[in-house]
Scaffold this active site. Structure first.
Site, PDB file in Angstrom:
ATOM      1  N   CYS A 115       0.867  -1.188   0.000  1.00 52.23           N
ATOM      2  CA  CYS A 115       0.000   0.000   0.000  1.00 52.23           C
ATOM      3  C   CYS A 115       0.901   1.236   0.000  1.00 52.23           C
ATOM      4  CB  CYS A 115      -0.909   0.003   1.226  1.00 52.23           C
ATOM      5  SG  CYS A 115      -1.786   1.571   1.415  1.00 52.23           S
ATOM      6  N   GLY A 149     -14.627   7.199  -7.419  1.00 55.79           N
ATOM      7  CA  GLY A 149     -13.430   7.827  -7.962  1.00 55.79           C
ATOM      8  C   GLY A 149     -12.170   7.578  -7.161  1.00 55.79           C
ATOM      9  N   HIS A 197      -8.154   8.400   2.621  1.00 56.88           N
ATOM     10  CA  HIS A 197      -7.500   9.717   2.625  1.00 56.88           C
ATOM     11  C   HIS A 197      -8.523  10.809   2.404  1.00 56.88           C
ATOM     12  CE1 HIS A 197      -7.310   8.038  -1.461  1.00 56.88           C
ATOM     13  NE2 HIS A 197      -7.446   9.279  -1.918  1.00 56.88           N
ATOM     14  N   HIS A 244      -8.822  14.482   0.895  1.00 58.12           N
ATOM     15  CA  HIS A 244      -8.202  15.561   0.122  1.00 58.12           C
ATOM     16  C   HIS A 244      -8.604  16.896   0.762  1.00 58.12           C
ATOM     17  CE1 HIS A 244      -7.368  13.302  -3.758  1.00 58.12           C
ATOM     18  NE2 HIS A 244      -8.261  12.494  -3.227  1.00 58.12           N
TER      19      HIS A 244
HETATM   20  P1  5GP Z   1      -8.038   9.238  -4.990  1.00 58.12           P
HETATM   21  O1  5GP Z   1      -8.393   9.291  -6.449  1.00 58.12           O
HETATM   22  O2  5GP Z   1      -7.733   7.822  -4.547  1.00 58.12           O
HETATM   23  O3  5GP Z   1      -9.031   9.934  -4.105  1.00 58.12           O
HETATM   24  O4  5GP Z   1      -6.756  10.129  -4.843  1.00 58.12           O
HETATM   25  C1  5GP Z   1      -5.458   9.631  -4.785  1.00 58.12           C
HETATM   26  C2  5GP Z   1      -4.533  10.826  -4.797  1.00 58.12           C
HETATM   27  O5  5GP Z   1      -3.261  10.384  -4.388  1.00 58.12           O
HETATM   28  C3  5GP Z   1      -4.375  11.483  -6.171  1.00 58.12           C
HETATM   29  O6  5GP Z   1      -4.735  12.854  -6.078  1.00 58.12           O
HETATM   30  C4  5GP Z   1      -2.899  11.283  -6.495  1.00 58.12           C
HETATM   31  O7  5GP Z   1      -2.325  12.395  -7.148  1.00 58.12           O
HETATM   32  C5  5GP Z   1      -2.280  11.062  -5.135  1.00 58.12           C
HETATM   33  N1  5GP Z   1      -1.129  10.166  -5.137  1.00 58.12           N
HETATM   34  C6  5GP Z   1      -1.060   8.937  -5.722  1.00 58.12           C
HETATM   35  N2  5GP Z   1       0.154   8.383  -5.516  1.00 58.12           N
HETATM   36  C7  5GP Z   1       0.848   9.292  -4.776  1.00 58.12           C
HETATM   37  C8  5GP Z   1       2.184   9.284  -4.237  1.00 58.12           C
HETATM   38  O8  5GP Z   1       2.980   8.343  -4.411  1.00 58.12           O
HETATM   39  N3  5GP Z   1       2.561  10.389  -3.541  1.00 58.12           N
HETATM   40  C9  5GP Z   1       1.719  11.449  -3.340  1.00 58.12           C
HETATM   41  N4  5GP Z   1       2.206  12.477  -2.614  1.00 58.12           N
HETATM   42  N5  5GP Z   1       0.468  11.483  -3.823  1.00 58.12           N
HETATM   43  C10 5GP Z   1       0.041  10.416  -4.536  1.00 58.12           C
HETATM   44 ZN    ZN Z   2      -2.354   1.487   3.603  1.00 57.67          ZN
END
Ligand code: 5GP
Ligand code: ZN
Length: 124
Positions: free
Chosen positions: A12, A104, A111, A113
């Site tokens: 992860c 999405g 997490h 945002h």
């Molecule tokens: P989700 O679409 O799952 O809500 O958002 C995942 C977020 O994680 C995306 O905005 C993407 O840019 C960010 N993200 C994915 N991999 C990494 C990483 O390795 N490092 C960082 N800092 N952000 C990541």
């Molecule tokens: Zn995890």
């Protein structure tokens, strides 16, 4: 570098970021929460707040997580201000929790945002 905790999910990316095994631009850390800048920000301020323990998504959240999630929510305004979000009500910020494929979600470690700063933004 510390080892990921025993409850970390193998492979992860966010467990590895929380453990300091994968680099990130850290915003905040305590014993249960890690906050770092999104690697592909779509606004002047865009950081992610995660629990250090592996919870896959909001779909797995139950009453036992209420305290942790409350502490994460309560941290957000101060961090948003520190990172450059303008004051409410002219400024402000957006908090988003994508959950599951149809929600999405791309990274399956819960997490939040936190997105803000002067417009225009790349999206939203
Ligand atoms: P989700 O679409 O799952 O809500 O958002 C995942 C977020 O994680 C995306 O905005 C993407 O840019 C960010 N993200 C994915 N991999 C990494 C990483 O390795 N490092 C960082 N800092 N952000 C990541
Ligand atoms: Zn995890």
């Amino acid at each position: 570098m510390s080892q990921p905790p025993a409850h970390a999910s193998d492979n992860c990316i966010f467990c590895k970021i929380a453990a300091g095994q994968t680099p990130s631009r850290k915003v905040y850390e305590d014993d249960e929460i890690f906050v770092f800048h999104d690697i592909q920000p779509w606004a002047p301020v865009h950081f992610l707040m995660i629990p250090k323990m592996h919870v896959a998504s909001m779909a797995q959240v139950g009453p036992e997580h209420a305290g942790l999630l409350g502490r994460m929510m309560a941290l957000a305004p101060g961090l948003a201000a520190e990172q450059g979000c303008n004051p409410y009500p002219e400024g402000g910020f957006r908090m988003v929790i994508n959950t599951g494929a149809e929600g999405g979600q791309e990274v399956h470690h819960l997490h939040i945002h936190v997105i803000g700063g002067p417009r225009p933004w790349l999206k939203g």
